[in-house]
Design an enzyme around this catalytic site. Sequence first.
Site, PDB file in Angstrom:
ATOM      1  CE  LYS A   1      42.126  37.449  42.899  1.00 25.76           C
ATOM      2  NZ  LYS A   1      43.277  37.978  43.641  1.00 25.76           N
TER       3      LYS A   1
ATOM      4  CG  ASP B   1      42.593  41.343  42.616  1.00 26.75           C
ATOM      5  OD1 ASP B   1      43.679  40.911  43.034  1.00 26.75           O
ATOM      6  OD2 ASP B   1      42.394  41.573  41.405  1.00 26.75           O
TER       7      ASP B   1
HETATM    8  P1  NDP Z   1      43.545  48.634  42.156  1.00 23.75           P
HETATM    9  O1  NDP Z   1      42.202  48.503  41.572  1.00 23.75           O
HETATM   10  O2  NDP Z   1      43.728  49.359  43.434  1.00 23.75           O
HETATM   11  O3  NDP Z   1      44.543  49.315  41.076  1.00 23.75           O
HETATM   12  C1  NDP Z   1      44.732  48.714  39.833  1.00 23.75           C
HETATM   13  C2  NDP Z   1      45.665  49.604  39.023  1.00 23.75           C
HETATM   14  O4  NDP Z   1      46.038  48.914  37.852  1.00 23.75           O
HETATM   15  C3  NDP Z   1      45.001  50.884  38.551  1.00 23.75           C
HETATM   16  O5  NDP Z   1      45.969  51.882  38.421  1.00 23.75           O
HETATM   17  C4  NDP Z   1      44.431  50.494  37.190  1.00 23.75           C
HETATM   18  O6  NDP Z   1      44.248  51.577  36.294  1.00 23.75           O
HETATM   19  C5  NDP Z   1      45.519  49.583  36.693  1.00 23.75           C
HETATM   20  N1  NDP Z   1      44.913  48.582  35.779  1.00 23.75           N
HETATM   21  C6  NDP Z   1      44.016  47.624  36.103  1.00 23.75           C
HETATM   22  N2  NDP Z   1      43.657  46.920  35.023  1.00 23.75           N
HETATM   23  C7  NDP Z   1      44.350  47.440  34.008  1.00 23.75           C
HETATM   24  C8  NDP Z   1      44.429  47.139  32.644  1.00 23.75           C
HETATM   25  N3  NDP Z   1      43.706  46.147  32.095  1.00 23.75           N
HETATM   26  N4  NDP Z   1      45.275  47.887  31.877  1.00 23.75           N
HETATM   27  C9  NDP Z   1      46.015  48.877  32.432  1.00 23.75           C
HETATM   28  N5  NDP Z   1      45.979  49.221  33.725  1.00 23.75           N
HETATM   29  C10 NDP Z   1      45.164  48.509  34.503  1.00 23.75           C
HETATM   30  O7  NDP Z   1      44.111  47.129  42.273  1.00 23.75           O
HETATM   31  P2  NDP Z   1      45.304  46.575  43.189  1.00 23.75           P
HETATM   32  O8  NDP Z   1      46.363  47.609  43.331  1.00 23.75           O
HETATM   33  O9  NDP Z   1      44.704  45.973  44.389  1.00 23.75           O
HETATM   34  O10 NDP Z   1      45.835  45.366  42.295  1.00 23.75           O
HETATM   35  C11 NDP Z   1      46.881  45.517  41.337  1.00 23.75           C
HETATM   36  C12 NDP Z   1      47.480  44.156  41.007  1.00 23.75           C
HETATM   37  O11 NDP Z   1      48.012  43.563  42.211  1.00 23.75           O
HETATM   38  C13 NDP Z   1      46.500  43.119  40.452  1.00 23.75           C
HETATM   39  O12 NDP Z   1      47.194  42.279  39.545  1.00 23.75           O
HETATM   40  C14 NDP Z   1      46.134  42.294  41.674  1.00 23.75           C
HETATM   41  O13 NDP Z   1      45.678  41.006  41.339  1.00 23.75           O
HETATM   42  C15 NDP Z   1      47.470  42.253  42.394  1.00 23.75           C
HETATM   43  N6  NDP Z   1      47.428  41.958  43.807  1.00 23.75           N
HETATM   44  C16 NDP Z   1      46.697  42.733  44.663  1.00 23.75           C
HETATM   45  C17 NDP Z   1      46.682  42.453  46.013  1.00 23.75           C
HETATM   46  C18 NDP Z   1      46.008  43.339  46.990  1.00 23.75           C
HETATM   47  O14 NDP Z   1      46.213  43.136  48.196  1.00 23.75           O
HETATM   48  N7  NDP Z   1      45.234  44.336  46.583  1.00 23.75           N
HETATM   49  C19 NDP Z   1      47.377  41.261  46.549  1.00 23.75           C
HETATM   50  C20 NDP Z   1      48.191  40.556  45.573  1.00 23.75           C
HETATM   51  C21 NDP Z   1      48.181  40.900  44.263  1.00 23.75           C
HETATM   52  P3  NDP Z   1      42.746  52.022  35.873  1.00 23.75           P
HETATM   53  O15 NDP Z   1      42.213  52.704  37.110  1.00 23.75           O
HETATM   54  O16 NDP Z   1      42.922  52.935  34.727  1.00 23.75           O
HETATM   55  O17 NDP Z   1      42.008  50.768  35.525  1.00 23.75           O
END
Ligand code: NDP
Length: 454
Positions: free
Chosen positions: A135, A175
Amino acid sequence: MATPLDTKTSLDSLHRLRDEIVHRNPAQPEFHQAVHEVLETLAPVLAARPEYAEPGLLERLAEPERQIIFRVPWQDDKGRVHVNRGYRVEFNSALGPYKGGLRFHPSVNLGIIKFLGFEQIFKNALTGQGIGGGKGGSDFDPRGRSDAEIMRFCQSFMTELQRHIGEHTDVPAGDIGVGTREIGYLFGQYRRITNRWEGILTGKGQGWGGSLVRPEATGYGNVLFAAAMLRERGEDLEGQTAVVSGSGNVAIYTIEKLAALGANAVTCSDSTGYVVDEKGIDLELLKQIKEVERGRVSDYAERRGASARFMPGGRVWEVPADVALPSATQNELNEDDAATLVRNGVKAVSEGANMPTTPEAVHLLQKAGVAFGPGKAANAGGVAVSALEMAQNASRTAWQAERVESELARIMNDIHTTCHETATRYGAPGDYVAGANIAGFERVADAMLAQGVI
Ligand code: NDP
């Protein structure tokens, strides 16, 4: 010949090991949490298979093979110089090249990258594919930055990272904060520096090496996992109400797949609050705001009309639902939230995000009889399709969407079956946390044993 241990002795030695890991890795609470959560479930395996306890296997598993930290200087549009910190933790390559995303978020630090890398080892093992765990990321905050600033940051980040990755060594993906745009800039810089077109990143754009269905894969996979858990209990998703947190890549395609299977997602969120939409989230509007305009969920509520409300600072878990799919970030669903979900009759919780549910919340949900799908298993669809992207790049071919989607469905079903059967075999039927940890561990541990003390 290893001496058999009883479960109590195994548990004591696991607790000692956990304490040592906490001592050796101070100020990394998320990493401690992730390690604890795995070790807690391994006692029955160590009791049954003492050969795992002997050659320092767990100690090696908890220590990354390599941890890289580097400076990322870049200039903003006004010519000011900023300095961020870049990370790549190459955790375990017993099963294949390191594989795992890059996260750009101001909260990123070594402990967070290590927790994610540690989880990734077991997740990748569960897919049955040849991928190790890693990661990376940076404490860079992409919010409010122009395209040109994002590009300069990505170019600076890759100028250093390119020394450490390779199609047979380490293949990062996206991510939080890293989507197709960032992967494009990172890939371009790699190609420029090395003069080689290689599949060194996944999540690339379609048309230049990206796999069809990769953007959808994590969300789709999580919904398939939730459906499999419900099927095991004689139910399905048809007609169920779902709460989803987040509004990024994972959340959007979770909502899309829920709709395809006849369920209705009524929430989405970001770090400012959540939206509840009585009619169900309008996916086209959400995609337009998040993917095209890069806006906020409050914009959604403003434009959607009377059915939607924005709840600033609120938590989606207060909205009654049959199924909950946390899809934003770690530790976003705590014990109080879990109690609220249970009070409102939730049947299944399946983790799209990595470690979104606190340990206390997991215990509460499991005790209440809620089907709980841990991220290691439930969100493995993303990395699984990334591995399919690597296969396509290596053979210079591009598969049809139907082929990728049917492989994804097969892999998610296999993961569900593996977790279910493993939990039953070790005396914890229905406990997908134990099943995922043990099955992932066994595969990595066997490879490590075969490859000697390295
Ligand atoms: P994105 O950046 O596309 O979206 C993240 C979302 O989560 C946004 O809505 C963001 O809101 C919110 N968010 C992030 N950090 C925080 C925080 N500290 N507090 C509140 N809201 C938060 O990321 P992904 O959708 O790709 O990833 C989401 C989750 O899924 C993560 O945990 C990631 O590790 C996991 N994941 C992702 C994969 C992938 O293929 N993309 C694969 C497996 C797991 P804001 O814009 O306001 O920050």
